[in-house]
Every structure is written in structure tokens, then in C-alpha cells.
Design an enzyme around this catalytic site. Structure first.
Site, PDB file in Angstrom:
ATOM      1  N   CYS A   1      -1.157  -6.456   6.754  1.00  0.00           N
ATOM      2  CA  CYS A   1      -0.572  -7.749   6.362  1.00  0.00           C
ATOM      3  C   CYS A   1       0.346  -8.382   7.398  1.00  0.00           C
ATOM      4  O   CYS A   1       0.121  -9.521   7.789  1.00  0.00           O
ATOM      5  CB  CYS A   1       0.172  -7.586   5.035  1.00  0.00           C
ATOM      6  SG  CYS A   1      -0.963  -7.341   3.659  1.00  0.00           S
TER       7      CYS A   1
ATOM      8  N   LEU B   1      15.167  -2.355   7.414  1.00  0.00           N
ATOM      9  CA  LEU B   1      16.171  -2.356   8.469  1.00  0.00           C
ATOM     10  C   LEU B   1      16.166  -0.997   9.175  1.00  0.00           C
ATOM     11  O   LEU B   1      17.228  -0.471   9.503  1.00  0.00           O
ATOM     12  CB  LEU B   1      17.538  -2.653   7.829  1.00  0.00           C
ATOM     13  CG  LEU B   1      18.510  -3.525   8.631  1.00  0.00           C
ATOM     14  CD1 LEU B   1      17.883  -4.850   9.014  1.00  0.00           C
ATOM     15  CD2 LEU B   1      19.787  -3.789   7.828  1.00  0.00           C
TER      16      LEU B   1
ATOM     17  N   GLU C   1       0.859  -1.179   0.000  1.00  0.00           N
ATOM     18  CA  GLU C   1       0.000   0.000   0.000  1.00  0.00           C
ATOM     19  C   GLU C   1       0.899   1.234   0.000  1.00  0.00           C
ATOM     20  O   GLU C   1       1.968   1.231   0.602  1.00  0.00           O
ATOM     21  CB  GLU C   1      -0.908  -0.003   1.233  1.00  0.00           C
ATOM     22  CG  GLU C   1      -2.021  -1.016   1.084  1.00  0.00           C
ATOM     23  CD  GLU C   1      -2.882  -1.153   2.331  1.00  0.00           C
ATOM     24  OE1 GLU C   1      -3.006  -0.187   3.088  1.00  0.00           O
ATOM     25  OE2 GLU C   1      -3.424  -2.250   2.537  1.00  0.00           O
TER      26      GLU C   1
HETATM   27  P1  NAD Z   1      -9.938  -5.052   1.750  1.00  0.00           P
HETATM   28  O1  NAD Z   1     -10.647  -5.255   3.031  1.00  0.00           O
HETATM   29  O2  NAD Z   1      -9.439  -3.696   1.390  1.00  0.00           O
HETATM   30  O3  NAD Z   1     -10.859  -5.538   0.548  1.00  0.00           O
HETATM   31  C1  NAD Z   1     -11.588  -6.725   0.556  1.00  0.00           C
HETATM   32  C2  NAD Z   1     -12.891  -6.478  -0.183  1.00  0.00           C
HETATM   33  O4  NAD Z   1     -13.562  -7.729  -0.379  1.00  0.00           O
HETATM   34  C3  NAD Z   1     -13.877  -5.577   0.573  1.00  0.00           C
HETATM   35  O5  NAD Z   1     -14.244  -4.479  -0.254  1.00  0.00           O
HETATM   36  C4  NAD Z   1     -15.073  -6.494   0.856  1.00  0.00           C
HETATM   37  O6  NAD Z   1     -16.314  -5.807   0.835  1.00  0.00           O
HETATM   38  C5  NAD Z   1     -14.958  -7.488  -0.278  1.00  0.00           C
HETATM   39  N1  NAD Z   1     -15.633  -8.768  -0.062  1.00  0.00           N
HETATM   40  C6  NAD Z   1     -15.576  -9.581   1.028  1.00  0.00           C
HETATM   41  N2  NAD Z   1     -16.326 -10.658   0.822  1.00  0.00           N
HETATM   42  C7  NAD Z   1     -16.882 -10.557  -0.397  1.00  0.00           C
HETATM   43  C8  NAD Z   1     -17.759 -11.374  -1.172  1.00  0.00           C
HETATM   44  N3  NAD Z   1     -18.206 -12.554  -0.697  1.00  0.00           N
HETATM   45  N4  NAD Z   1     -18.122 -10.945  -2.402  1.00  0.00           N
HETATM   46  C9  NAD Z   1     -17.674  -9.770  -2.868  1.00  0.00           C
HETATM   47  N5  NAD Z   1     -16.843  -8.942  -2.193  1.00  0.00           N
HETATM   48  C10 NAD Z   1     -16.449  -9.336  -0.973  1.00  0.00           C
HETATM   49  O7  NAD Z   1      -8.723  -6.100   1.762  1.00  0.00           O
HETATM   50  P2  NAD Z   1      -7.327  -6.003   0.979  1.00  0.00           P
HETATM   51  O8  NAD Z   1      -6.363  -5.189   1.745  1.00  0.00           O
HETATM   52  O9  NAD Z   1      -7.597  -5.670  -0.461  1.00  0.00           O
HETATM   53  O10 NAD Z   1      -6.841  -7.515   1.093  1.00  0.00           O
HETATM   54  C11 NAD Z   1      -7.424  -8.544   0.341  1.00  0.00           C
HETATM   55  C12 NAD Z   1      -6.527  -9.766   0.428  1.00  0.00           C
HETATM   56  O11 NAD Z   1      -5.257  -9.491  -0.176  1.00  0.00           O
HETATM   57  C13 NAD Z   1      -6.205 -10.219   1.854  1.00  0.00           C
HETATM   58  O12 NAD Z   1      -6.115 -11.611   1.885  1.00  0.00           O
HETATM   59  C14 NAD Z   1      -4.847  -9.614   2.096  1.00  0.00           C
HETATM   60  O13 NAD Z   1      -4.102 -10.335   3.040  1.00  0.00           O
HETATM   61  C15 NAD Z   1      -4.210  -9.736   0.737  1.00  0.00           C
HETATM   62  N6  NAD Z   1      -3.133  -8.763   0.495  1.00  0.00           N
HETATM   63  C16 NAD Z   1      -3.278  -7.470   0.908  1.00  0.00           C
HETATM   64  C17 NAD Z   1      -2.267  -6.562   0.640  1.00  0.00           C
HETATM   65  C18 NAD Z   1      -2.401  -5.125   1.088  1.00  0.00           C
HETATM   66  O14 NAD Z   1      -1.401  -4.418   1.086  1.00  0.00           O
HETATM   67  N7  NAD Z   1      -3.583  -4.656   1.476  1.00  0.00           N
HETATM   68  C19 NAD Z   1      -1.122  -6.952  -0.059  1.00  0.00           C
HETATM   69  C20 NAD Z   1      -1.015  -8.269  -0.483  1.00  0.00           C
HETATM   70  C21 NAD Z   1      -2.036  -9.178  -0.207  1.00  0.00           C
END
Ligand code: NAD
Length: 431
Positions: free
Chosen positions: A262, A252, A154
Site C-alpha cells: 500500500c 514512529l 495485513e
Molecule cells: P490482491 O492482489 O491480493 O487481490 C486482488 C484480487 O483481485 C486478485 O485475487 C485478482 O485475481 C483479483 N482480480 C483482479 N481483477 C479481477 C477481475 N476482473 N475479476 C475478478 N477478480 C479480479 O490485492 P489486495 O491486497 O487485496 O488489494 C486490493 C485493493 O485493496 C487494492 O486497491 C489495494 O490498494 C486495496 N487495499 C489493500 C490493503 C492491503 O493491506 N492489502 C489494505 C487496504 C486497501
């Protein structure tokens, strides 16, 4: 190719917009109707540099659409990406409810061969679970399950997605690998390394990578603590270590402990995954423990620098877990602000993007217009998140606003010697 992106959050929206930029037709689906309505009206609901532009450009080109209609999105797509949240349960294990719901919806609505791609961070074995759901609930159509973990950060998510260090594809058949290679073909052209492996290994690569980065952070935070006990300079020690190319200077930097959406959840999930398999992942367990202690130590550091906190006015700069995001999932900054609140300090807070999100957590605080307004009447200032705009503050103007020249710099942005010469009582981390 038609792609359906389920989950339009930090990962899903960035991935969807960037894949549309690669020339794919992408429909982003979310169950959050307000989020989809905002996107349909041209408003990007999260703060992420460059995201608004790439969303608008691809929407205009007709390659990027937003909907809550999962059924028709699944029907019209060859590849369905699962990018929903996998939040931690109280026992540290990841909650896979949303992933399971999407797999069940795909099973219900698939109308031909589909490639179901997990973008969400999930434990090893989730791919197998999705395969089982699809097989048991829909025996009529062929499908492939792929693990394609995401490594974007992010704050630089769009550029990370467009120029990644590597693409990891875990699949059990060649047909799925071909589809994935077509989706990511623009990254082939810029010679991005592809790691093509089985599903379980791909799933583990994500936890192992985040676990390792967290270890590095806790390691340097422990070194910084030792430096404080022994009178050494943690900043110089980190620099001296990081110039060794086997170690590297990234991750670091001594600080207030790691947070964010995360590292905390992925380290607990990795520890849980090991436990489920009869093993104690000792380095990860120790990393989490060190992180808890590091975070808790910050309030003592502040009290040591500022004196008794009850009744004092604290200015806190930075609330998000890192610069350039409005994400406030487990930020050390808000942990510190909450500890100050509990200790009876009055809070004045400022963050360039995360104030609206923070108001629900700390409703009684004063939310300032900028860093100088934040400092007005404060007894001490805590620099908690290193946004660029806090790196070159007018220190004299800041001091004129404050009751005392006291700064606790949890990100080591300022130089202790220069600060001392300018008459500040300055406290960094590990220095
Ligand atoms: P987030 O909470 O910003 O977004 C998740 C979205 O999924 C939400 O808008 C939610 O309403 C939607 N959602 C949930 N259930 C749903 C369903 N059944 N149908 C439709 N929409 C649905 O989460 P994020 O930060 O984007 O993270 C998502 C995944 O990616 C997680 O597993 C996270 O660990 C992984 N990830 C995140 C990052 C990061 O920097 N944020 C980086 C790498 C991996």
C-alpha cells in the site's frame, strides 16, 4: 442481504469472510480459477491470522461461497464490492484496468437496482468513472455508486476489519447509505464512528491517510539518520516524541524504509493525483524521496558493520514487508537481500511465512528451516522483519552457529547495550 465481492485477495477475502460473519450472504468472485478452486477445497491461499477460522465457520454456515462466475454473482446480489488490485503503473499512477473491467461486467449483467461499492484504493474521480460506465452501458436499471475505502492492515486484517477505527462511506444518495448502514450494522452496535460523505472525499480520505502515515515513517527515518550523524539515540528520540499525545507513538519506529502493498503505491498515486490536478504534493514527493534514500542506505550500513560483502555469508531473518503476513510486495527485507546478493554475498534466508513467495525472486539463496539454521556458518546476521519469534532469540545459540557475532538489526528489536555486553558487534537504525 446478498453481497458479491469481486477480487478475493488480501482485502476481498477478509472483507467477504467478515461480512458473512455479520450475517450477510457473500459470494466471493475471482478471475484466478486456481485461487477459487483452492478456497472451494477449504484451503485459504494467503497467510493471515484468524482468516482460516472465519472462512471455515462462515462456509459451514452456508453464508460464504466462492466462484469464478461473475455474471450470476452480480445477478443475485444487491451490493457488489470491487476489491480488485490497483497496482502502480511505471509512471506511479494507479492502474484501474481491473476496476474498469468489473464496472463493465456489472453494467452488462445488472438485472435490477445495484449498489456498486469500491473497496479498492482508487484515485478521486474513479466513482464518477464507474457511474459513467454504468449509465452509458446500461440505461435500464437504477444503481448507486459508493466509495468505502478499506484501512485494514495485513497481519491483523481480520481483527482490524471487525474493530475498525472508523467506517468511511462516500455516496451520492440516501438509498445507498441505508444499504451500507445495514451491511455494517454490527459495527454500529459497537459504536464505530461512521464518516458519511460524498464519493470524492471518501476516495481522498484513503490516500490522505496512507500519505500521512508514510510521511510519519519517512520523518522518523530522517530523524534516525540525523541521530546517526550526531551520535544521538533515535530510539529514545522517537519515544520522547511519541509520548506527546498530539504526535502519538505509532508509526514512529526508525527502520529500513517503508514497503508493502500500500504505502509505496498509494504515495505515488497521491503524488500523481495532485499532478493531474496541476499541483505538486511536495510533502508526499519528499516522503517518497526520503524513503528511496533510506532503503538504499541499508546496504552501506551493513557493509560498514560487516566489512567487504563479496564472498561473505549473510543470514537474513524476515522477508515479508511486515510480520504476520506472507505478502512480499515491495518489502525492504527483500530489497536488502537483493542488494546483498548483488554485492556478492551468499544468502541464507528465513521467514515464517514468506519463503515460498520469495523463491521466485531469489532462487539461488538457501532457505533455512528456522532462525538458527539460517545463522549456520553466517559471517553476519541481518534482522530485516520483526516477526515475534525473532524478538527473543537464544543469542548464545545463534552465536555458536555463526562465524562472527555480528548483527545488523534493521528493526531495533535488540538493546545495543545488552548486545555489546554479550560480545556482539551490534548495529541498529538511528542508534
Ligand atoms: P490482491 O492482489 O491480493 O487481490 C486482488 C484480487 O483481485 C486478485 O485475487 C485478482 O485475481 C483479483 N482480480 C483482479 N481483477 C479481477 C477481475 N476482473 N475479476 C475478478 N477478480 C479480479 O490485492 P489486495 O491486497 O487485496 O488489494 C486490493 C485493493 O485493496 C487494492 O486497491 C489495494 O490498494 C486495496 N487495499 C489493500 C490493503 C492491503 O493491506 N492489502 C489494505 C487496504 C486497501
Amino acid at each position: 442481504m446478498n453481497i458479491c465481492m469481486v477480487g478475493t485477495g488480501y482485502v476481498g477475502l477478509v472483507t467477504g469472510a467478515c461480512l458473512a460473519d455479520f450475517g450477510m450472504n457473500v459470494v466471493c468472485v475471482d478471475k484466478d480459477a486456481a485461487k477459487i478452486a483452492a478456497l472451494q477445497a477449504g484451503h485459504v491461499p494467503i497467510y493471515e491470522p484468524g482468516l482460516e477460522e472465519i472462512v471455515a465457520k462462515n462456509e459451514r454456515a452456508g453464508r460464504l461461497k466462492f466462484t469464478t462466475d461473475l455474471k450470476s454473482s452480480i445477478e443475485q446480489s444487491l451490493a457488489i464490492f470491487i476489491a480488485v488490485g490497483t497496482p502502480p503503473r511505471t509512471d506511479g499512477s494507479p492502474d484501474l484496468t481491473f476496476v474498469r473491467q468489473v464496472a463493465e461486467a456489472v453494467a452488462e449483467h445488472m438485472n435490477g437496482y445495484k449498489v456498486v461499492v469500491t473497496k479498492s484504493t482508487v484515485p478521486t474521480g474513479t466513482g464518477r468513472m464507474i457511474e459513467q460506465i454504468l449509465r452509458e452501458r446500461n440505461g435500464r436499471h437504477e444503481f448507486s455508486v459508493v466509495s468505502n475505502p478499506e484501512f485494514l492492515r495485513e497481519g491483523s486484517a481480520v481483527s482490524d476489519f471487525l474493530r475498525p477505527d472508523r467506517i468511511v462511506i462516500g455516496a451520492s444518495d440516501a438509498r445507498a447509505v441505508e444499504v451500507m448502514q445495514e451491511i455494517y450494522s454490527p459495527l454500529y452496535l459497537i459504536e464505530t464512528p461512521f464518516v458519511i460523505t460524498d464519493i470524492a472525499s471518501a476516495e481522498l480520505i484513503k490516500y490522505a491517510s496512507n500519505g500521512f502515515l508514510a510521511v510519519k515513517l519517512s520523518f522518523i527515518n530522517e530523524v534516525a539518520h540525523l541521530c546517526e550523524l550526531m551520535g544521538a539515540d533515535g530510539h529514545d528520540v522517537a519515544r520522547g516524541m511519541g509520548l506527546d499525545r498530539r504526535i502519538g507513538s505509532k508509526f514512529l519506529h526508525p527502520g529500513p524504509g517503508f514497503g508493502g502493498s500500500c504505502f509505496p503505491k498509494d504515495t505515488s498515486a497521491a503524488a500523481d493525483l495532485a499532478r493531474q490536478n496541476g499541483y505538486t504534493f511536495r510533502i508526499i514527493e519528499a516522503t517518497m524521496e526520503v524513503n528511496r534514500e533510506t532503503k538504499a542506505r541499508m546496504i552501506d550500513k551493513i557493509a560498514k558493520a560487516a566489512g567487504p560483502l563479496a564472498g561473505k555469508t549473510a543470514a537474513v531473518l524476515g522477508l515479508s514487508f511486515k510480520p504476520e503476513t506472507d505478502d512480499i510486495r515491495e518489502p525492504p527485507a527483500i530489497a536488502v537481500a537483493s542488494d546483498l546478493d548483488k554485492a556478492g554475498a551468499k544468502l541464507r534466508l528465513f521467514d515464517p511465512a514468506a519463503m515460498e513467495n520469495t523463491k521466485a525472486i531469489l532462487p539461488a539463496a538457501h532457505y533455512a528451516a528456522d532462525a538458527y539454521d539460517c545463522a549456520a556458518g553466517a559471517d553476519f546476521l541481518v534482522l530485516a522483519t520483526e516477526w515475534n519469534e525473532f524478538r527473543a532469540l537464544d543469542l548464545e545459540r545463534l552465536a555458536r552457529e555463526m562465524r562472527s557475532r555480528t548483527m545488523i538489526d534493521l528493526r531495533n528489536v535488540y538493546d545495543p547495550k545488552t548486545m555489546k555486553e554479550a560480545g556482539w558487534s551490534y548495529t541498529g537504525v538511528g542508534r
